[in-house]
Structures are given as structure tokens and as C-alpha cells.
Design a protein around this motif. Sequence first.
Motif, PDB file in Angstrom:
ATOM      1  N   LYS A 392       0.828  -1.215   0.000  1.00 36.05           N
ATOM      2  CA  LYS A 392       0.000   0.000   0.000  1.00 36.05           C
ATOM      3  C   LYS A 392       0.862   1.265   0.000  1.00 36.05           C
ATOM      4  N   SER A 393       2.090   1.155   0.510  1.00 32.20           N
ATOM      5  CA  SER A 393       3.024   2.280   0.547  1.00 32.20           C
ATOM      6  C   SER A 393       4.412   1.759   0.214  1.00 32.20           C
ATOM      7  N   ARG A 394       5.359   2.674  -0.007  1.00 32.64           N
ATOM      8  CA  ARG A 394       6.729   2.239  -0.299  1.00 32.64           C
ATOM      9  C   ARG A 394       7.348   1.547   0.911  1.00 32.64           C
ATOM     10  N   VAL A 395       7.028   2.010   2.097  1.00 31.21           N
ATOM     11  CA  VAL A 395       7.564   1.392   3.314  1.00 31.21           C
ATOM     12  C   VAL A 395       7.078  -0.051   3.419  1.00 31.21           C
ATOM     13  N   GLU A 396       5.775  -0.252   3.225  1.00 31.91           N
ATOM     14  CA  GLU A 396       5.237  -1.610   3.286  1.00 31.91           C
ATOM     15  C   GLU A 396       5.850  -2.483   2.193  1.00 31.91           C
ATOM     16  N   CYS A 397       6.040  -1.890   1.012  1.00 32.27           N
ATOM     17  CA  CYS A 397       6.616  -2.617  -0.112  1.00 32.27           C
ATOM     18  C   CYS A 397       8.042  -3.069   0.206  1.00 32.27           C
ATOM     19  N   LEU A 398       8.836  -2.195   0.793  1.00 29.26           N
ATOM     20  CA  LEU A 398      10.212  -2.537   1.150  1.00 29.26           C
ATOM     21  C   LEU A 398      10.261  -3.651   2.198  1.00 29.26           C
ATOM     22  N   MET A 399       9.403  -3.579   3.185  1.00 26.65           N
ATOM     23  CA  MET A 399       9.367  -4.615   4.213  1.00 26.65           C
ATOM     24  C   MET A 399       8.921  -5.956   3.620  1.00 26.65           C
ATOM     25  N   ARG A 400       7.975  -5.915   2.701  1.00 26.32           N
ATOM     26  CA  ARG A 400       7.513  -7.137   2.040  1.00 26.32           C
ATOM     27  C   ARG A 400       8.621  -7.716   1.156  1.00 26.32           C
ATOM     28  N   LEU A 401       9.341  -6.840   0.496  1.00 25.54           N
ATOM     29  CA  LEU A 401      10.454  -7.281  -0.345  1.00 25.54           C
ATOM     30  C   LEU A 401      11.538  -7.939   0.508  1.00 25.54           C
ATOM     31  N   ARG A 402      11.851  -7.327   1.646  1.00 30.09           N
ATOM     32  CA  ARG A 402      12.861  -7.886   2.550  1.00 30.09           C
ATOM     33  C   ARG A 402      12.459  -9.312   2.964  1.00 30.09           C
ATOM     34  N   ARG A 403      11.198  -9.465   3.333  1.00 24.88           N
ATOM     35  CA  ARG A 403      10.707 -10.781   3.744  1.00 24.88           C
ATOM     36  C   ARG A 403      10.768 -11.784   2.587  1.00 24.88           C
ATOM     37  N   ALA A 404      10.353 -11.363   1.394  1.00 26.62           N
ATOM     38  CA  ALA A 404      10.327 -12.256   0.239  1.00 26.62           C
ATOM     39  C   ALA A 404      11.739 -12.689  -0.165  1.00 26.62           C
TER      40      ALA A 404
END
Length: 449
Positions: A392-404
Motif C-alpha cells: 500500500k506504501s513504499r515502506v510496506e513494499c520494502l518490508m515485504r520485499l525484505r521478507r520475500a
Amino acid sequence: MFDKILIANRGEIALRILRACKELGISTVAVHSTADADAMHVRLADESVCIGPPPSKDSYLNIPALLAACEITGADAVHPGYGFLSENARFAEILADHNLHFIGPKAEHIRLMGDKIEAKKTAKRLGIPVVPGSDGAVTPDQDAMAIAKGIGFPVLVKAAAGGGGRGMKVAHTEADLQLALTTAANEAKSAFGDASVYLEKYLQKPRHIEIQVLGDGRGGAIHLGERDCSLQRRHQKVWEEGPSPVLDAAARAKIGNTVAKAMQELKYIGVGTVEFLYEDGEFYFIEMNTRIQVEHPVTEMITGIDLVLEQIRIAAGGDLPMTQDAVVINGHSIECRVNAENPVSFRPSPGKIQQYHPPGGLGVRIDSAVYQGYVIPPYYDSLVGKLIVHGKSRVECLMRLRRALDEMVVDGIETTLPLFRALVREPAIIDGDYHIHWLEQYLAGQKTD
């Protein structure tokens, strides 16, 4: 609509096209070299045809073999994907001569945008801002020196028929210019068969911003926002995201509408990407890619529009999927190109994948044609797959990317996964504070083997 599409490509993009065809109810033909007999797109296609031995020139670039495959299978259209013959105007013309549809732009537009000098002239005529530089090809004499002095050093020497960083050299001073011209011309001649080079102002710390466009060939065209592709190594994109961390809605609308208007005037058909350097609030046109891009999933994730499906639909005579006012940018997306390369030296690492586990979960997408036990051949590009995430935001996207990234497993070969795991934790990346030279400067500070 087309009855049967021959996919003139390999790897993840061939599989991506196949999926779009299936959703449209279109039969598919996979072509392959002998090295790709066990490829995923070959396994999943309705039909497959071997078109030659491993070298690209004898298979994926072999136009007579592709035509024969169309005749054997009764395909009525060809999708070229990206790379190989996707921006070959003559290929598009030959297909038309054989009553076959080329799923892409008109040959004249491919040829026009493939010549970087003519593309720049056309962009200028259409109202698209361009980088200051020569109006055409230059020679290694006083003409080039006078132009370079006029726009100011440093300058960039670029191949007129170039791409991918080949035939591109920087001259920081007058003393550097002669060698840069000669070297770039020699590289251009070797890579493209055309030694013509031109000059552009070399921007110090620009972003690489590209606008995705979609045209119907009848004067209708829309833009689908931008992608920021500033993280590059040797002019090759590594990480792409959208929207750009440095553009606001007003800047996005202004450059997007400028590009869409230009595509309307050009009567462009299908997908295309207009690329810019962006510095100090100004956009400077560098080139247009007249094909689907490797990083197209970023746009799909933030707009909800299937670009490959629409590319096929429009090539068959369909209308644009929506008006410009209906295009909505939703959240943020990032794509990492995971390659079979050493993450420090970037030395290619072909071989057998012993273990493969793609990440999953909400907002995570993998575009890949590999599987456990698949052997990555040494003959083609080293792409293992593209990891694309959305939040939903760049911050959420970065955290999701880190996890993935932490979940993803590719064993048996070396990959660039460790690089991305480091980048996603870098303060400059987290802050979105980077430019086209940032990654190479970062890598220069790393340990090498």
C-alpha cells in the motif's frame, strides 16, 4: 482475435506471453533451440517446434526457421517478447509479407525509434524534452569538439544504433574526447554494424525515469505512470520501482500527458516505454523502447492492467482498456532481477538448480521459467527470475520485499540474491535517495573476489 500465436522467445517472457494467451483463449506455439527442449514454456504450450541449435543466430534470431514454424503450425500471429527480434523492423515487415501479424508497433516506428538520432529529433518535434547535444552524428574532428564545448563537459558519446550501454563513453575533458569518440565508434561498429555516434550532455546524478504508454494505432494513447530504474550496473537495470520516490503527482501528470500526446500524434500502436533522465526537476528524453519491457510487472502491479494481454488485444484491433482519467496508481511496487551471477563479481553462473523455493504471500509475484532440476544454459541471458512485490506504501513494499528475499531459495548456482538482501537494508535505498551511478559506486566499495 487471433487463433494461434507463435511465441518467438524463450525463458520467463515466453511463459508470461503464454499465460496471457491462455487467458484470452488463444492457442500457443512455443519455439525452442535444442538447449531449451525442457524449458517450461515448451512444456506448457499447445504445440512446440525446435528451430535450431543453441546459438541465438541459428535459432531465436533465425527468421526463416520462425516462418517455417508458423507455416507448420498454422499460427496467424507472432509475439516477439523482448530482446531477440522484438525491435527488428525488417522482421515485422517480413511477417506482414507472409500475412502474419506482428504483435508490436508498426515497422516504421520500430525503425524510427531504433535510430537514436532520429528518435531524439522526433521526440523534440513532438514536444518531448531532450538532453542537450548534437543534432546528428558527429565525426572525431573539430565538429565534435565544437559541439562538446558548446554543451559543456563532461559529455556522453553514444552509438546512434546502440542500446544496453554498448557504444557509450564519457569524456570528462577535451583531452578525453578523441579517445571516447574512437572507442565508442569501434564498439558501435562491432555491436550494431553502424559506427555512427552522437553527443549528449552528461548529467552528474540523474534518475532514470520511464513512462509506460499504450496506444491503439488510431490516434488514441494513454500513459500508465512511471517506473524508476535508476539502480543500474553498466547501464543494465537491476532494480525497478513505481511510482518513483522523487516524483509528485503534478510532475507525473505533466510528463505522462506530454508523452501520451506525442504517442497520439505518432499513432503508435501497442505498448512502449519512453525513457528519460531526470535531474533538478527537469526531464530529458534518452530513448524509446518499442516493445514490452522486462520491468513491465511493476506497472501491472500498481495499475491492475495486464500489459501483455492488452498488447495482444490491441494488435488484434481492440480498443484501449480505459481512458486516461480512469488510470489510477495504487500503492507501490518493486522488481528485482535475480540473475545467475556471482553477487560480487557478476560472473555468469550457469548450471543445474538443485533446490528452488519461490516466496509467496500477499503482494508477492515471481515471473520465472525455472524449476527444481532445471539447467540454466550458458548461451543466453542469466535471468533466473523477477521478484516483484506490491504494498500500500513504499515502506510496506520494502518490508515485504525484505521478507520475500529472505524466503527465496535458489541453490546449485550462484545468484544475485545476496546483493538484493543487502540493498533492501541500505539507508539510501530505504530513503529513495539514489541515482544512476549510485549502485556502481556502492559496488566499488564492496570486497571483490
